[in-house]
Scaffold this motif. Sequence first.
Motif, PDB file in Angstrom:
ATOM      1  N   CYS A 115       0.775  -1.132  -0.245  1.00 25.36           N
ATOM      2  CA  CYS A 115       0.077  -0.056  -0.292  1.00 25.36           C
ATOM      3  C   CYS A 115       0.791   1.254  -0.009  1.00 25.36           C
ATOM      4  CB  CYS A 115      -0.969   0.111   1.261  1.00 25.36           C
ATOM      5  SG  CYS A 115      -2.400   1.137   1.172  1.00 25.36           S
ATOM      6  N   THR A 116       0.661   2.250   0.769  1.00 25.17           N
ATOM      7  CA  THR A 116       1.309   3.349   0.951  1.00 25.17           C
ATOM      8  C   THR A 116       2.708   3.227   1.572  1.00 25.17           C
ATOM      9  OG1 THR A 116       0.269   4.131   3.004  1.00 25.17           O
ATOM     10  CG2 THR A 116      -0.609   4.788   0.955  1.00 25.17           C
ATOM     11  N   GLY A 117       3.221   2.170   1.770  1.00 28.09           N
ATOM     12  CA  GLY A 117       4.756   2.193   2.204  1.00 28.09           C
ATOM     13  C   GLY A 117       5.484   2.314   1.098  1.00 28.09           C
ATOM     14  N   ALA A 118       5.067   2.327  -0.303  1.00 29.17           N
ATOM     15  CA  ALA A 118       5.792   2.836  -1.057  1.00 29.17           C
ATOM     16  C   ALA A 118       6.180   4.389  -0.909  1.00 29.17           C
ATOM     17  CB  ALA A 118       5.066   2.605  -2.682  1.00 29.17           C
ATOM     18  N   LEU A 119       5.301   5.045  -0.297  1.00 26.80           N
ATOM     19  CA  LEU A 119       5.741   6.608  -0.209  1.00 26.80           C
ATOM     20  C   LEU A 119       6.885   6.566   0.622  1.00 26.80           C
ATOM     21  CD1 LEU A 119       1.990   7.944   0.417  1.00 26.80           C
ATOM     22  CD2 LEU A 119       3.277   7.850  -1.656  1.00 26.80           C
ATOM     23  N   LEU A 120       6.914   5.843   1.656  1.00 22.78           N
ATOM     24  CA  LEU A 120       7.997   5.718   2.410  1.00 22.78           C
ATOM     25  C   LEU A 120       9.348   5.637   1.741  1.00 22.78           C
ATOM     26  CD1 LEU A 120       9.038   6.437   5.239  1.00 22.78           C
ATOM     27  CD2 LEU A 120       8.205   4.218   6.102  1.00 22.78           C
ATOM     28  N   LEU A 121       9.282   4.401   1.027  1.00 20.49           N
ATOM     29  CA  LEU A 121      10.482   3.834   0.095  1.00 20.49           C
ATOM     30  C   LEU A 121      10.633   5.221  -0.810  1.00 20.49           C
ATOM     31  CD1 LEU A 121       9.668   0.261  -0.769  1.00 20.49           C
ATOM     32  CD2 LEU A 121      11.030   1.193   1.205  1.00 20.49           C
ATOM     33  N   ALA A 122       9.791   5.898  -1.449  1.00 20.71           N
ATOM     34  CA  ALA A 122      10.139   7.072  -2.235  1.00 20.71           C
ATOM     35  C   ALA A 122      10.640   8.170  -1.383  1.00 20.71           C
ATOM     36  CB  ALA A 122       8.671   7.434  -3.061  1.00 20.71           C
ATOM     37  N   GLU A 123      10.343   8.343  -0.356  1.00 23.09           N
ATOM     38  CA  GLU A 123      10.877   9.253   0.300  1.00 23.09           C
ATOM     39  C   GLU A 123      12.228   9.140   0.722  1.00 23.09           C
ATOM     40  OE1 GLU A 123      10.817  13.184   1.948  1.00 23.09           O
ATOM     41  OE2 GLU A 123       9.146  12.096   0.825  1.00 23.09           O
ATOM     42  N   ALA A 124      12.499   7.804   1.084  1.00 21.46           N
ATOM     43  CA  ALA A 124      13.986   7.421   1.217  1.00 21.46           C
ATOM     44  C   ALA A 124      14.966   7.381   0.293  1.00 21.46           C
ATOM     45  CB  ALA A 124      14.008   6.201   2.131  1.00 21.46           C
ATOM     46  N   GLY A 125      14.413   7.799  -1.128  1.00 21.97           N
ATOM     47  CA  GLY A 125      14.886   7.677  -2.576  1.00 21.97           C
ATOM     48  C   GLY A 125      15.235   6.243  -3.078  1.00 21.97           C
ATOM     49  N   LEU A 126      14.424   5.390  -2.383  1.00 18.46           N
ATOM     50  CA  LEU A 126      14.916   3.816  -2.748  1.00 18.46           C
ATOM     51  C   LEU A 126      13.857   3.294  -3.797  1.00 18.46           C
ATOM     52  CD1 LEU A 126      14.700   2.498   0.800  1.00 18.46           C
ATOM     53  CD2 LEU A 126      16.797   2.947  -0.539  1.00 18.46           C
ATOM     54  N   LEU A 127      13.059   4.176  -4.556  1.00 15.91           N
ATOM     55  CA  LEU A 127      12.448   3.948  -5.653  1.00 15.91           C
ATOM     56  C   LEU A 127      12.825   4.746  -6.868  1.00 15.91           C
ATOM     57  CD1 LEU A 127       8.601   3.630  -4.326  1.00 15.91           C
ATOM     58  CD2 LEU A 127      10.485   1.871  -4.936  1.00 15.91           C
ATOM     59  N   ASP A 128      13.998   5.656  -6.939  1.00 19.73           N
ATOM     60  CA  ASP A 128      14.222   6.417  -7.783  1.00 19.73           C
ATOM     61  C   ASP A 128      14.623   5.464  -9.107  1.00 19.73           C
ATOM     62  OD1 ASP A 128      13.809   8.488  -6.112  1.00 19.73           O
ATOM     63  OD2 ASP A 128      15.859   9.249  -5.849  1.00 19.73           O
ATOM     64  N   GLY A 129      14.059   6.054 -10.178  1.00 18.22           N
ATOM     65  CA  GLY A 129      14.465   5.323 -11.341  1.00 18.22           C
ATOM     66  C   GLY A 129      13.798   3.975 -11.666  1.00 18.22           C
ATOM     67  N   ARG A 130      12.650   3.617 -10.692  1.00 17.00           N
ATOM     68  CA  ARG A 130      12.254   2.301 -10.756  1.00 17.00           C
ATOM     69  C   ARG A 130      10.673   2.229 -11.135  1.00 17.00           C
ATOM     70  NH1 ARG A 130      15.298  -1.741  -9.124  1.00 17.00           N
ATOM     71  NH2 ARG A 130      17.154  -1.375  -7.654  1.00 17.00           N
ATOM     72  N   ARG A 131      10.235   1.205 -11.504  1.00 14.74           N
ATOM     73  CA  ARG A 131       8.686   1.080 -11.664  1.00 14.74           C
ATOM     74  C   ARG A 131       8.167   0.939 -10.410  1.00 14.74           C
ATOM     75  NH1 ARG A 131       7.709  -3.327 -14.074  1.00 14.74           N
ATOM     76  NH2 ARG A 131       5.524  -2.913 -14.599  1.00 14.74           N
ATOM     77  N   ALA A 132       6.724   1.347  -9.983  1.00 13.60           N
ATOM     78  CA  ALA A 132       6.450   0.965  -8.659  1.00 13.60           C
ATOM     79  C   ALA A 132       4.888   1.268  -8.548  1.00 13.60           C
ATOM     80  CB  ALA A 132       7.046   1.817  -7.660  1.00 13.60           C
ATOM     81  N   THR A 133       4.184   0.794  -7.620  1.00  8.39           N
ATOM     82  CA  THR A 133       2.848   1.138  -7.670  1.00  8.39           C
ATOM     83  C   THR A 133       2.499   1.158  -6.137  1.00  8.39           C
ATOM     84  OG1 THR A 133       0.474   0.320  -8.200  1.00  8.39           O
ATOM     85  CG2 THR A 133       1.961  -1.354  -7.261  1.00  8.39           C
ATOM     86  N   THR A 134       1.306   1.713  -5.609  1.00 14.09           N
ATOM     87  CA  THR A 134       0.668   1.911  -4.345  1.00 14.09           C
ATOM     88  C   THR A 134      -0.701   1.774  -4.530  1.00 14.09           C
ATOM     89  OG1 THR A 134       0.820   3.175  -2.372  1.00 14.09           O
ATOM     90  CG2 THR A 134       0.611   4.533  -4.682  1.00 14.09           C
ATOM     91  N   HIS A 135      -1.515   2.079  -3.381  1.00 13.43           N
ATOM     92  CA  HIS A 135      -2.833   2.084  -3.536  1.00 13.43           C
ATOM     93  C   HIS A 135      -3.399   3.367  -4.294  1.00 13.43           C
ATOM     94  CE1 HIS A 135      -7.100   2.843  -2.231  1.00 13.43           C
ATOM     95  NE2 HIS A 135      -6.999   1.911  -1.256  1.00 13.43           N
ATOM     96  N   TRP A 136      -4.313   2.789  -5.285  1.00 14.75           N
ATOM     97  CA  TRP A 136      -4.978   3.690  -6.352  1.00 14.75           C
ATOM     98  C   TRP A 136      -5.138   4.946  -6.044  1.00 14.75           C
ATOM     99  CZ3 TRP A 136      -9.822   5.614  -6.495  1.00 14.75           C
ATOM    100  CH2 TRP A 136     -10.652   5.187  -5.577  1.00 14.75           C
ATOM    101  N   MET A 137      -5.742   5.024  -4.567  1.00 15.52           N
ATOM    102  CA  MET A 137      -5.757   6.775  -4.361  1.00 15.52           C
ATOM    103  C   MET A 137      -4.506   7.137  -4.079  1.00 15.52           C
ATOM    104  SD  MET A 137      -8.947   5.940  -1.409  1.00 15.52           S
ATOM    105  CE  MET A 137      -8.917   7.738  -0.998  1.00 15.52           C
ATOM    106  N   PHE A 138      -3.436   6.779  -3.941  1.00 19.84           N
ATOM    107  CA  PHE A 138      -2.270   7.550  -3.676  1.00 19.84           C
ATOM    108  C   PHE A 138      -1.311   7.481  -4.946  1.00 19.84           C
ATOM    109  CE2 PHE A 138      -4.107   6.609   0.518  1.00 19.84           C
ATOM    110  CZ  PHE A 138      -4.056   8.001   0.857  1.00 19.84           C
TER     111      PHE A 138
END
Length: 327
Positions: A115-138
């Motif tokens: 779910c929105t754990g992806a927001l935390l990974l993104a904030e930490a810079g761990l999703l830069d340049g990668r494909r990712a998804t999260t809850h559709w609302m976010f």
Amino acid sequence: MKPQRTGRGRAARDVLVVLFDEVQSLDVTGPVEVFTGATHAAGTPGYRVRTASLDGTLVRTSSGLTLVPDGALADGPAPHTLLVPGGHGTRSSDPRLTDAVRDIAPRAQRLVSVCTGALLLAEAGLLDGRRATTHWMFCEKLARDHPEVRVDADRIYVRDGHVATSAGVTAGIDLALALVEEDLGRDIALTVARHLVVFLRRPGNQAQFSAQLAAQTAQRAPLREVQQWITEHPASDLSVEALAERARLSPRHFARAFHAETGTTPGRYVERVRLEHARRLLEDTADGVEEVSRCCGYGTPEAMRRAFVKHLGTGPSEYRRRFRTTR
């Protein structure tokens, strides 16, 4: 600490689940049940699950439950899998939590978010340049706040190298089952799925929500009944005129009322229901494309092929082939 060995000589995989205030409890317990269930089903310590909060203190979930972590994030061995669940706490997270996740990530062999754990990974810079998804609302927020992340909003989970992200709540279970199948084999994953009474058949490229969930439910009973009729009779005459007659309204009044109460037109709703029904038949049966197109109200295989190409970017036969290779 030396990794624990299974009865077959393989090291148990340490799974570290990050806890924080306002975490979504199901994002935690769903994957945890899958990993621990897989260990029991395998008869060996396939996974060793550990939960941890910033300081090792209790956390209160978004539903009010209290979770007791095994320890602090800074303690313990480097995990094989670092799992970050979602919840309200990811939208206003403590900067120390972001730093802790960023520090642990390079030592983990696999990064997973629910779910929105992806927001935390993104904030930490761990999703830069990668494909990712999260809850559709976010998904829109993830794309807006982190333009360096390639957001795939219509997937229940996405794998990009050693990083795996999933959509809301139950999608975390789907992803966990996929990881178990990868680690321990399909038989173990299927045993866990049966125990949890869930399907081991949703691949990551399945859409996050169905036509019924994507559209609002009409308030008036006649329109709700029409929505249900469409779902149960995709091969019937579902023209505006036929549906209006069923709702006992004029075609113009019906079309306006349907759009006002569901947020979509009758034609688009019918189109999505038929496509969804066709996808299920291609996934779950051996019926030929011609028979599937007839059962779903397309009339001809060519009409169904055009719908698949328009919405999914591929034809029915190729869709079936891709689905079966990702199971």
